[in-house]
Design an enzyme around this catalytic site. Sequence first.
Site, PDB file in Angstrom:
ATOM      1  N   ASP A  38      12.080 -20.813  24.330  1.00 58.34           N
ATOM      2  CA  ASP A  38      11.186 -20.842  23.173  1.00 58.34           C
ATOM      3  C   ASP A  38      10.325 -22.094  23.264  1.00 58.34           C
ATOM      4  O   ASP A  38      10.692 -23.070  23.930  1.00 58.34           O
ATOM      5  CB  ASP A  38      11.983 -20.850  21.865  1.00 58.34           C
ATOM      6  CG  ASP A  38      11.176 -20.332  20.682  1.00 58.34           C
ATOM      7  OD1 ASP A  38      11.372 -19.157  20.293  1.00 58.34           O
ATOM      8  OD2 ASP A  38      10.336 -21.093  20.160  1.00 58.34           O
ATOM      9  N   ASN A  91      10.080 -11.209  24.755  1.00 60.45           N
ATOM     10  CA  ASN A  91       9.885 -11.008  23.322  1.00 60.45           C
ATOM     11  C   ASN A  91       8.849 -11.935  22.699  1.00 60.45           C
ATOM     12  O   ASN A  91       8.245 -11.604  21.682  1.00 60.45           O
ATOM     13  CB  ASN A  91      11.236 -11.203  22.625  1.00 60.45           C
ATOM     14  CG  ASN A  91      11.112 -11.397  21.126  1.00 60.45           C
ATOM     15  OD1 ASN A  91      10.865 -10.447  20.388  1.00 60.45           O
ATOM     16  ND2 ASN A  91      11.268 -12.645  20.666  1.00 60.45           N
ATOM     17  N   TYR A 157      -4.610  -8.191  18.397  1.00 62.18           N
ATOM     18  CA  TYR A 157      -3.169  -7.946  18.458  1.00 62.18           C
ATOM     19  C   TYR A 157      -2.888  -6.550  19.006  1.00 62.18           C
ATOM     20  O   TYR A 157      -2.042  -6.370  19.893  1.00 62.18           O
ATOM     21  CB  TYR A 157      -2.564  -8.109  17.059  1.00 62.18           C
ATOM     22  CG  TYR A 157      -1.068  -7.956  17.007  1.00 62.18           C
ATOM     23  CD1 TYR A 157      -0.235  -9.013  17.359  1.00 62.18           C
ATOM     24  CD2 TYR A 157      -0.482  -6.762  16.581  1.00 62.18           C
ATOM     25  CE1 TYR A 157       1.146  -8.890  17.302  1.00 62.18           C
ATOM     26  CE2 TYR A 157       0.895  -6.630  16.521  1.00 62.18           C
ATOM     27  CZ  TYR A 157       1.700  -7.694  16.876  1.00 62.18           C
ATOM     28  OH  TYR A 157       3.070  -7.555  16.816  1.00 62.18           O
ATOM     29  N   LYS A 161      -0.917  -5.453  22.451  1.00 60.28           N
ATOM     30  CA  LYS A 161       0.303  -4.653  22.411  1.00 60.28           C
ATOM     31  C   LYS A 161       0.128  -3.302  23.098  1.00 60.28           C
ATOM     32  O   LYS A 161       1.083  -2.774  23.686  1.00 60.28           O
ATOM     33  CB  LYS A 161       0.764  -4.481  20.962  1.00 60.28           C
ATOM     34  CG  LYS A 161       1.204  -5.784  20.298  1.00 60.28           C
ATOM     35  CD  LYS A 161       2.330  -6.460  21.072  1.00 60.28           C
ATOM     36  CE  LYS A 161       2.883  -7.674  20.348  1.00 60.28           C
ATOM     37  NZ  LYS A 161       4.000  -8.313  21.087  1.00 60.28           N
TER      38      LYS A 161
END
Length: 253
Positions: A38, A91, A157, A161
Amino acid sequence: MEISFKNKVALVTGAAGGMGLAAAKKFAECGAAVVMADINAELLQKEADALAAAGHKVLAVVCNVGNEDDVKAMIDKTIAAFGRLDAAYNNAGVNSPMTDIADLSPEEYDKILNIDLRSVWLCMKYELQVMRKQGSGAIVNCSSLGGLVGNPVRAAYHAAKHGVLGMTKSAAIEYAPRGIQINAVCPGVIETPMVKAMVDSGDLSREACAKLAPIGRLGTAEEVADVVVWLCSPMASFVIGQSIAVDGGYTII
């Protein structure tokens, strides 16, 4: 049936919270050594320490997934610590501003595409260099219901995706003959810090989103994690290049 990742190594990006953290915990509970990556160093270390204190093998790696040097270092550290990589959940991602496409700045567009799409390619690039040597492995990329449908004021976005799904299909075809399964999950509106921020800003209504899904509620990060772990397991060995909607039925209406 019980899913076991004993003697296996799983990598999760965006692992300091939300769906990434839920997946990291699920992999650990199934016996995997888990690499948690992260960009938020403080929160990452806190969550990694909590998993380690519970008796799990954990490696925390601070990583900006939009930076190739960081991604390569993340994989190098994984191999140095555990010697292999069996499962990866790509992710990490960011939300985009609610902006009319005609008013979207090039800087914002580039930022979203870099973190939500280019980073998936970077992660797969280095994950697959390890997995193809092993002749085994599984990768799950995080798309979104925004990869399956279109919505207004979310152009960057949704472009990213949708791109994740195309990249997943192409990579799946390349690597299925080499013993590696690659798929994607498409979460709906899930109770995560990102969604909470959208609700707090007024960009999203929990009640309205719940009504759009036949199940009548928002999803949980754990429900997405269950699908991710299943897709990385031998139980999903014949599932190749799929885009699994985890959305309470939103996309079937």
